[in-house]
Scaffold this motif. Structure first.
Motif, PDB file in Angstrom:
ATOM      1  N   LEU A  85      -4.847  10.292  -6.992  1.00  0.00           N
ATOM      2  CA  LEU A  85      -4.636   9.170  -6.083  1.00  0.00           C
ATOM      3  C   LEU A  85      -3.624   8.184  -6.665  1.00  0.00           C
ATOM      4  CD1 LEU A  85      -8.311   8.531  -4.893  1.00  0.00           C
ATOM      5  CD2 LEU A  85      -6.443   9.508  -3.557  1.00  0.00           C
TER       6      LEU A  85
ATOM      7  N   MET B  22      -3.644   0.185  -0.889  1.00  0.00           N
ATOM      8  CA  MET B  22      -4.121   1.168   0.089  1.00  0.00           C
ATOM      9  C   MET B  22      -3.846   0.635   1.481  1.00  0.00           C
ATOM     10  SD  MET B  22      -7.743   2.488  -1.513  1.00  0.00           S
ATOM     11  CE  MET B  22      -7.798   3.335  -3.098  1.00  0.00           C
TER      12      MET B  22
ATOM     13  N   ARG C 157      -6.642   9.640   1.612  1.00  0.00           N
ATOM     14  CA  ARG C 157      -5.926   8.376   1.439  1.00  0.00           C
ATOM     15  C   ARG C 157      -5.969   7.540   2.717  1.00  0.00           C
ATOM     16  NH1 ARG C 157      -2.092  11.616  -1.734  1.00  0.00           N
ATOM     17  NH2 ARG C 157      -2.080  10.846  -3.899  1.00  0.00           N
TER      18      ARG C 157
END
Length: 339
Positions: free
Chosen positions: A125, A150, A251
């Motif tokens: 990630l 994010m 994600r």
């Protein structure tokens, strides 16, 4: 700003709001800082403190004139005032929890059993090797955090030790993993896709429920048949850090949940913000609760007043009505001088 506090031109909550303005990374954080700088939270803290002072003054008068006829404290009225204060404090602590992601970033914790692939997913990630990945169980001994935006939301991605019975240093890591899971805004349960989800769910701290389940190592074969599976309503993703499958969808899910956590603070009139203020409010709440228990149990008022005085002092620490030089140093250590 410190001179302004010393000179009485602003209180400690407003001073901390100046630092929040400089650190704000979202419109929500900016709105919270401007509200605090305008003095609205300070006024509410002052009103709460004044209500407790009124109760204490009534008790003190009773103690001073205990031998005079007709001077009796109204315990029922005092209990009602303390319950109202507790309700306001509970709301303030709940709001502090709601605004924390906007001020400190959204916490996304990867949790699960040893060797489930948490550290590998953490590195994937981040798109770089940050955590050590080894086949031996118990490699991760502490909580590792890295900033990772994010979906435009500032987030702190956390890699944690595997949840299992352990001893020594590893046991401390497991305890910290459980605490990170309990305090996270988004909890990602990572399970080896060849293992059932049930045992991993059972290993989570009491009351902790995952928001997302990741079945890792999807490149090694189809997930094991699991009649129980993830809890109802919890999305599951089959992912592989080797070939990248499932990572884009994961994600997107994490970004959506991070935005949701951030916007919990929208429209919230925060009584306190930040760890220092929240700790002081929690300490005040505990002492008010003790004072209420004492007054309803017919404990002598001079003993109940000890807790009430302490609660008033804790509230004073929030705004600086009662504050030590050490606290001032800690608050203003965040300010950058001379640039």
């Amino acid at each position: 700003t410190r001179r302004a506090v010393a000179g009485g031109r602003m209180d400690l909550v407003q001073a901390e709001a100046v630092a929040l303005l400089g650190e704000a990374t979202s419109p929500t954080a900016l709105a919270l800082a401007l509200d605090a700088l305008g003095g609205a939270p300070s006024a509410r803290i002052a009103g709460l403190r004044a209500a407790l002072l009124d109760v204490l003054a009534d008790w003190e008068a009773t103690l001073d004139f205990v031998e005079d006829d007709g001077v009796v404290a109204d315990r029922d009225a005092a209990a009602g005032a303390l319950r109202a204060a507790l309700a306001a404090m509970d709301e303030g602590l709940a709001h502090a929890d709601a605004v924390r992601p906007a001020l400190e970033g959204v916490r996304v914790a990867l949790v699960g059993p040893p060797n489930a692939g948490k550290s590998s997913l953490f590195n994937a990630l981040l798109d770089r090797d940050r955590a050590i990945v080894r086949p031996e169980p118990g490699t991760t001994r502490d909580v590792i955090g890295e900033l990772l935006p994010m979906g435009g939301v500032p987030a702190m991605l956390l890699d944690t030790a595997g949840l299992r019975a352990a001893e020594g240093v590893e046991a401390e890591g497991v305890a910290r993993a459980g605490d990170a899971a309990a305090r996270a805004d988004v909890r990602v349960l990572v399970v080896d896709g060849r293992e059932p989800v049930g045992p991993a769910l059972a290993a989570l701290p009491p009351g902790v429920r995952p928001d997302v389940v990741v079945r890792s190592k999807a490149d090694l074969g189809d997930p094991v048949a699991d009649p129980d599976g993830p809890p109802a309503g919890v999305p599951a993703f089959a992912c592989s850090v080797r070939d990248g499958r499932g990572l884009a969808a994961l994600r997107a899910e994490l970004a959506s949940r991070a935005r949701t956590a951030l916007h919990r603070a929208d429209g919230v009139a925060a009584l306190v913000a930040g760890e220092r203020q929240s700790r002081a409010l929690a300490a005040a709440r505990a002492r008010v609760d003790a004072a209420l228990a004492a007054v309803t149990a017919d404990v002598p008022l001079d003993l109940a007043a000890v807790d009430l005085r302490a609660a008033i002092d804790h509230l004073g620490q929030i705004t600086g009505a009662r504050v030590t030089e050490e606290v001032m140093d800690r608050v203003f250590a965040r300010f950058c001088v001379g640039k």
